[in-house]
Design a protein around this motif. Structure first.
Motif, PDB file in Angstrom:
ATOM      1  N   TYR A  25       0.842  -1.199  -0.139  1.00  0.00           N
ATOM      2  CA  TYR A  25      -0.121  -0.090   0.154  1.00  0.00           C
ATOM      3  C   TYR A  25       1.003   1.220   0.083  1.00  0.00           C
ATOM      4  O   TYR A  25       0.572   2.191  -0.809  1.00  0.00           O
ATOM      5  N   VAL A  26       1.743   1.338   0.762  1.00  0.00           N
ATOM      6  CA  VAL A  26       2.838   2.591   0.943  1.00  0.00           C
ATOM      7  C   VAL A  26       3.307   2.442  -0.682  1.00  0.00           C
ATOM      8  O   VAL A  26       3.496   3.765  -0.951  1.00  0.00           O
ATOM      9  N   SER A  27       4.074   1.551  -1.124  1.00  0.00           N
ATOM     10  CA  SER A  27       4.464   1.501  -2.408  1.00  0.00           C
ATOM     11  C   SER A  27       3.716   1.999  -3.215  1.00  0.00           C
ATOM     12  O   SER A  27       4.103   2.978  -4.096  1.00  0.00           O
ATOM     13  N   ALA A  28       2.431   1.593  -3.346  1.00  0.00           N
ATOM     14  CA  ALA A  28       1.413   1.966  -4.461  1.00  0.00           C
ATOM     15  C   ALA A  28       1.250   3.571  -4.311  1.00  0.00           C
ATOM     16  O   ALA A  28       1.039   4.344  -5.293  1.00  0.00           O
ATOM     17  N   VAL A  29       0.945   3.957  -3.092  1.00  0.00           N
ATOM     18  CA  VAL A  29       0.831   5.373  -2.714  1.00  0.00           C
ATOM     19  C   VAL A  29       2.038   6.202  -3.224  1.00  0.00           C
ATOM     20  O   VAL A  29       1.924   7.448  -3.757  1.00  0.00           O
ATOM     21  N   ARG A  30       3.176   5.700  -2.810  1.00  0.00           N
ATOM     22  CA  ARG A  30       4.442   6.580  -3.224  1.00  0.00           C
ATOM     23  C   ARG A  30       4.226   6.722  -4.921  1.00  0.00           C
ATOM     24  O   ARG A  30       4.887   7.681  -5.337  1.00  0.00           O
ATOM     25  N   LEU A  31       4.163   5.771  -5.729  1.00  0.00           N
ATOM     26  CA  LEU A  31       3.951   5.633  -7.114  1.00  0.00           C
ATOM     27  C   LEU A  31       2.903   6.728  -7.572  1.00  0.00           C
ATOM     28  O   LEU A  31       3.245   7.632  -8.596  1.00  0.00           O
ATOM     29  N   LEU A  32       1.885   6.827  -6.874  1.00  0.00           N
ATOM     30  CA  LEU A  32       0.861   7.973  -7.256  1.00  0.00           C
ATOM     31  C   LEU A  32       1.324   9.225  -7.009  1.00  0.00           C
ATOM     32  O   LEU A  32       1.319   9.806  -8.058  1.00  0.00           O
ATOM     33  N   ALA A  34       4.564  10.204  -6.888  1.00  0.00           N
ATOM     34  CA  ALA A  34       5.624  10.578  -7.846  1.00  0.00           C
ATOM     35  C   ALA A  34       5.078  10.830  -9.254  1.00  0.00           C
ATOM     36  O   ALA A  34       5.792  11.509 -10.062  1.00  0.00           O
ATOM     37  N   HIS A  35       4.059  10.240  -9.725  1.00  0.00           N
ATOM     38  CA  HIS A  35       3.426  10.532 -10.881  1.00  0.00           C
ATOM     39  C   HIS A  35       2.997  11.847 -11.166  1.00  0.00           C
ATOM     40  O   HIS A  35       3.290  12.426 -12.029  1.00  0.00           O
ATOM     41  N   TYR A  36       2.466  12.329  -9.960  1.00  0.00           N
ATOM     42  CA  TYR A  36       2.107  13.862  -9.980  1.00  0.00           C
ATOM     43  C   TYR A  36       3.186  14.742  -9.547  1.00  0.00           C
ATOM     44  O   TYR A  36       2.943  15.979  -9.491  1.00  0.00           O
ATOM     45  N   ASN A  37       4.039  14.163  -8.974  1.00  0.00           N
ATOM     46  CA  ASN A  37       4.965  14.898  -8.279  1.00  0.00           C
ATOM     47  C   ASN A  37       4.427  15.876  -7.184  1.00  0.00           C
ATOM     48  O   ASN A  37       4.767  17.122  -6.956  1.00  0.00           O
ATOM     49  N   LEU A  38       3.498  15.392  -6.430  1.00  0.00           N
ATOM     50  CA  LEU A  38       2.608  16.052  -5.457  1.00  0.00           C
ATOM     51  C   LEU A  38       2.267  15.084  -4.473  1.00  0.00           C
ATOM     52  O   LEU A  38       2.239  13.811  -4.496  1.00  0.00           O
ATOM     53  N   GLU A  45      -9.769  14.504  -7.076  1.00  0.00           N
ATOM     54  CA  GLU A  45     -10.544  13.039  -7.272  1.00  0.00           C
ATOM     55  C   GLU A  45     -10.194  13.004  -8.837  1.00  0.00           C
ATOM     56  O   GLU A  45     -10.128  11.627  -9.010  1.00  0.00           O
ATOM     57  N   ALA A  46     -10.275  13.941  -9.703  1.00  0.00           N
ATOM     58  CA  ALA A  46     -10.327  13.789 -11.069  1.00  0.00           C
ATOM     59  C   ALA A  46      -8.798  12.962 -11.614  1.00  0.00           C
ATOM     60  O   ALA A  46      -8.516  12.382 -12.443  1.00  0.00           O
ATOM     61  N   GLN A  47      -7.679  13.813 -10.652  1.00  0.00           N
ATOM     62  CA  GLN A  47      -6.492  13.357 -11.013  1.00  0.00           C
ATOM     63  C   GLN A  47      -6.261  11.878 -10.432  1.00  0.00           C
ATOM     64  O   GLN A  47      -5.446  11.056 -11.271  1.00  0.00           O
ATOM     65  N   VAL A  48      -6.818  11.516  -9.540  1.00  0.00           N
ATOM     66  CA  VAL A  48      -6.585  10.278  -9.099  1.00  0.00           C
ATOM     67  C   VAL A  48      -7.545   9.162  -9.854  1.00  0.00           C
ATOM     68  O   VAL A  48      -6.927   8.156 -10.313  1.00  0.00           O
ATOM     69  N   ARG A  49      -8.509   9.463 -10.354  1.00  0.00           N
ATOM     70  CA  ARG A  49      -9.244   8.716 -11.425  1.00  0.00           C
ATOM     71  C   ARG A  49      -8.491   8.525 -12.611  1.00  0.00           C
ATOM     72  O   ARG A  49      -8.602   7.489 -13.106  1.00  0.00           O
ATOM     73  N   THR A  65      -3.129  -7.201  -9.872  1.00  0.00           N
ATOM     74  CA  THR A  65      -2.406  -5.820  -9.529  1.00  0.00           C
ATOM     75  C   THR A  65      -2.943  -4.777  -9.455  1.00  0.00           C
ATOM     76  O   THR A  65      -2.683  -3.870  -8.377  1.00  0.00           O
ATOM     77  N   PHE A  66      -3.757  -4.393 -10.469  1.00  0.00           N
ATOM     78  CA  PHE A  66      -4.581  -3.418 -10.637  1.00  0.00           C
ATOM     79  C   PHE A  66      -5.393  -2.920  -9.067  1.00  0.00           C
ATOM     80  O   PHE A  66      -5.516  -2.075  -8.503  1.00  0.00           O
ATOM     81  N   GLN A  67      -6.126  -4.366  -8.677  1.00  0.00           N
ATOM     82  CA  GLN A  67      -7.098  -4.316  -7.659  1.00  0.00           C
ATOM     83  C   GLN A  67      -6.251  -3.796  -6.349  1.00  0.00           C
ATOM     84  O   GLN A  67      -6.782  -3.304  -5.580  1.00  0.00           O
ATOM     85  N   SER A  68      -4.833  -4.476  -6.210  1.00  0.00           N
ATOM     86  CA  SER A  68      -4.106  -4.048  -5.142  1.00  0.00           C
ATOM     87  C   SER A  68      -3.764  -2.476  -5.042  1.00  0.00           C
ATOM     88  O   SER A  68      -3.907  -1.929  -4.088  1.00  0.00           O
ATOM     89  N   TYR A  69      -3.423  -2.033  -6.234  1.00  0.00           N
ATOM     90  CA  TYR A  69      -3.287  -0.528  -6.420  1.00  0.00           C
ATOM     91  C   TYR A  69      -4.488   0.429  -6.051  1.00  0.00           C
ATOM     92  O   TYR A  69      -4.521   1.169  -5.261  1.00  0.00           O
ATOM     93  N   PHE A  70      -5.553  -0.215  -6.571  1.00  0.00           N
ATOM     94  CA  PHE A  70      -6.928   0.494  -6.241  1.00  0.00           C
ATOM     95  C   PHE A  70      -7.182   0.480  -4.749  1.00  0.00           C
ATOM     96  O   PHE A  70      -7.481   1.331  -4.190  1.00  0.00           O
ATOM     97  N   ALA A  71      -6.957  -0.890  -4.162  1.00  0.00           N
ATOM     98  CA  ALA A  71      -7.392  -0.968  -2.553  1.00  0.00           C
ATOM     99  C   ALA A  71      -6.329   0.125  -1.776  1.00  0.00           C
ATOM    100  O   ALA A  71      -6.743   0.607  -0.822  1.00  0.00           O
ATOM    101  N   ALA A  72      -5.259   0.125  -2.280  1.00  0.00           N
ATOM    102  CA  ALA A  72      -4.180   1.039  -1.363  1.00  0.00           C
ATOM    103  C   ALA A  72      -4.624   2.420  -1.566  1.00  0.00           C
ATOM    104  O   ALA A  72      -4.504   3.042  -0.455  1.00  0.00           O
ATOM    105  N   VAL A  73      -4.782   2.862  -2.753  1.00  0.00           N
ATOM    106  CA  VAL A  73      -5.285   4.446  -2.890  1.00  0.00           C
ATOM    107  C   VAL A  73      -6.521   4.665  -2.345  1.00  0.00           C
ATOM    108  O   VAL A  73      -6.792   5.661  -1.548  1.00  0.00           O
TER     109      VAL A  73
END
Length: 112
Positions: A25-32, A34-38, A45-49, A65-73
């Motif tokens: 979960y921490v890794s998935a949120v870190r990637l999110l 990093a993707h936006y550098n924010l 909500e639109a950015q996360v979507r 894998t996607f479900q894991s990322y979604f659950a983390a976010v």
């Protein structure tokens, strides 16, 4: 460690998530982030979507894998930040298919 990450880790401990799940979960949120550098708490909500669509459509993550990322976010935004975004609260559509075959009872009634 940032304050937001600390809060999320504490919330995951309270939720009883395993160490492995917490790391994922921490890794998935870190990637999110990093993707936006924010920081994730500054995203809309639109950015996360859009990011989740990017994972599916561009990165082509496998369903699990996607479900894991979604659950983390979702955990971050719903449990830690307390956001009430429709992205995470929409009900899934359920399609109940009615059988076109007559049951034994219906067949007996029709035959009578």
């Amino acid at each position: 460690m940032t304050e937001l990450r600390n809060r999320m880790v504490q919330d995951m401990l309270l939720a009883g998530l395993t160490d492995g799940t917490q790391e994922n979960y921490v890794s998935a949120v870190r990637l999110l982030a990093a993707h936006y550098n924010l920081s994730p708490d500054r995203l809309t909500e639109a950015q996360v979507r859009d990011y989740l669509l990017y994972l599916r459509e561009v990165k082509r993550l496998a369903k699990g894998t996607f479900q894991s990322y979604f659950a983390a976010v979702k955990f971050l935004y719903v449990n830690t930040l307390g956001y009430d975004w429709s992205l995470f609260t929409k009900k899934k559509l359920v399609c109940h298919v009615r059988s076109v075959f007559l049951t034994h009872e219906a067949t007996r009634t029709v035959a009578a």
